[in-house]
Design a protein around this motif. Structure first.
Motif, PDB file in Angstrom:
ATOM      1  N   LEU A 136      73.369 -10.101 -51.502  1.00 18.48           N
ATOM      2  CA  LEU A 136      74.745 -10.011 -51.982  1.00 18.48           C
ATOM      3  C   LEU A 136      75.518 -11.291 -51.664  1.00 18.48           C
ATOM      4  O   LEU A 136      76.236 -11.827 -52.522  1.00 18.48           O
ATOM      5  CB  LEU A 136      75.453  -8.796 -51.373  1.00 18.48           C
ATOM      6  N   ALA A 137      75.360 -11.816 -50.464  1.00 17.61           N
ATOM      7  CA  ALA A 137      76.038 -13.064 -50.089  1.00 17.61           C
ATOM      8  C   ALA A 137      75.572 -14.219 -50.975  1.00 17.61           C
ATOM      9  O   ALA A 137      76.371 -15.053 -51.403  1.00 17.61           O
ATOM     10  CB  ALA A 137      75.790 -13.377 -48.621  1.00 17.61           C
ATOM     11  N   PRO A 147      74.063  -3.342 -54.296  1.00 16.78           N
ATOM     12  CA  PRO A 147      75.241  -4.221 -54.345  1.00 16.78           C
ATOM     13  C   PRO A 147      74.984  -5.527 -55.089  1.00 16.78           C
ATOM     14  O   PRO A 147      75.887  -6.062 -55.738  1.00 16.78           O
ATOM     15  CB  PRO A 147      75.565  -4.487 -52.881  1.00 16.78           C
ATOM     16  N   SER A 186      71.093  -6.983 -43.214  1.00 17.06           N
ATOM     17  CA  SER A 186      69.988  -6.516 -44.045  1.00 17.06           C
ATOM     18  C   SER A 186      69.699  -7.557 -45.122  1.00 17.06           C
ATOM     19  O   SER A 186      70.525  -8.429 -45.402  1.00 17.06           O
ATOM     20  CB  SER A 186      70.342  -5.191 -44.728  1.00 17.06           C
ATOM     21  N   GLU A 233      69.530  -6.781 -48.210  1.00  8.64           N
ATOM     22  CA  GLU A 233      70.472  -6.403 -49.261  1.00  8.64           C
ATOM     23  C   GLU A 233      71.794  -7.171 -49.104  1.00  8.64           C
ATOM     24  O   GLU A 233      72.341  -7.695 -50.071  1.00  8.64           O
ATOM     25  CB  GLU A 233      70.706  -4.896 -49.200  1.00  8.64           C
ATOM     26  N   ALA A 234      72.296  -7.241 -47.873  1.00  2.00           N
ATOM     27  CA  ALA A 234      73.552  -7.956 -47.619  1.00  2.00           C
ATOM     28  C   ALA A 234      73.381  -9.459 -47.821  1.00  2.00           C
ATOM     29  O   ALA A 234      74.298 -10.136 -48.307  1.00  2.00           O
ATOM     30  CB  ALA A 234      74.048  -7.665 -46.204  1.00  2.00           C
ATOM     31  N   MET A 291      77.170  -7.719 -43.749  1.00  3.21           N
ATOM     32  CA  MET A 291      77.815  -8.976 -43.444  1.00  3.21           C
ATOM     33  C   MET A 291      79.303  -8.742 -43.279  1.00  3.21           C
ATOM     34  O   MET A 291      79.910  -8.020 -44.033  1.00  3.21           O
ATOM     35  CB  MET A 291      77.554  -9.976 -44.570  1.00  3.21           C
ATOM     36  N   THR A 292      79.892  -9.379 -42.325  1.00  2.09           N
ATOM     37  CA  THR A 292      81.324  -9.240 -42.106  1.00  2.09           C
ATOM     38  C   THR A 292      82.065 -10.331 -42.860  1.00  2.09           C
ATOM     39  O   THR A 292      81.460 -11.253 -43.397  1.00  2.09           O
ATOM     40  CB  THR A 292      81.649  -9.351 -40.598  1.00  2.09           C
ATOM     41  N   PHE A 309      73.625 -10.958 -40.931  1.00  5.53           N
ATOM     42  CA  PHE A 309      73.743 -10.377 -42.265  1.00  5.53           C
ATOM     43  C   PHE A 309      73.448  -8.880 -42.306  1.00  5.53           C
ATOM     44  O   PHE A 309      73.838  -8.220 -43.265  1.00  5.53           O
ATOM     45  CB  PHE A 309      72.847 -11.138 -43.249  1.00  5.53           C
TER      46      PHE A 309
END
Length: 187
Positions: free
Chosen positions: A57-58, A119, A51, A53-54, A1-2, A49
């Motif tokens: 995390l978000a 993460p 993945s 995982e990301a 994610m940016t 996003f």
């Protein structure tokens, strides 16, 4: 994610994923379900996003941000450090009743994400470290002889209240934790 702002579709994905992760568990929710519930394609989820995982995390960062904002906002309304320590338990009780019927999202995530390299695991652990440091700072401000020891004790009481509320159905767990903190502060 940016770090760029979320598009409306990405916001919807995150809201849906957050609800699903909290209510069904991280492992019990796939990207297809998230996409379907958000009304987007799986490609949209991955484009924004990257993945699961990301996305996890978000979700955890969002919950953590809300909790920290809520708690610090409540503490700003209270006088001295001892009163603020006790107010953390009042805030916790209100939060549990309104935002965390299934328990702490961070504790739940730590149970599902045992790999410390994940993460999401780190985000959840960071949240627990933050609350411990909050207690240590308040204990130091209150002039406690060993602020670190009191911070550890308060963290254990805090986390115990969360588990007692969600697992043992103790609706008054945060109030009981507050009473215990009062005893520690009176020593």
């Amino acid at each position: 994610m940016t770090d760029r702002p979320l598009t409306p579709a990405a916001k919807r994905v995150l809201e849906v994923a957050s609800d699903l992760f909290y209510n069904r568990g991280i492992g019990g929710v796939g990207m297809e379900l998230i996409a379907a519930e958000a009304g987007v394609t799986k490609k949209t989820v991955y484009d924004r996003f990257g993945s699961k995982e990301a996305l996890v995390l978000a979700y955890l960062r969002g919950r953590d941000e809300r909790w920290r904002g809520y708690l610090t906002g409540r503490l700003e309304q209270v006088g001295g450090p001892r009163e603020r320590i006790l107010a953390t338990f009042d805030a916790l009780g209100d939060w549990l009743r309104t935002e965390s019927a299934r328990g702490c999202s961070m504790v739940n995530a730590l149970a599902e994400l045992p790999d410390q390299a994940h993460p999401g695991h780190q985000a959840a652990a960071d949240q627990k470290a933050w609350i411990r440091e909050l207690y240590a700072g308040l204990a130091a401000e209150a002039g406690v002889e060993d602020p670190g020891k009191l911070a550890d004790q308060l963290l254990i009481i805090h986390e115990g209240a969360v588990v007692a509320f969600s697992v043992a159905n103790k609706a008054d767990a945060a109030a009981t934790a507050r009473e215990t903190a009062e005893i520690l502060l009176a020593r």
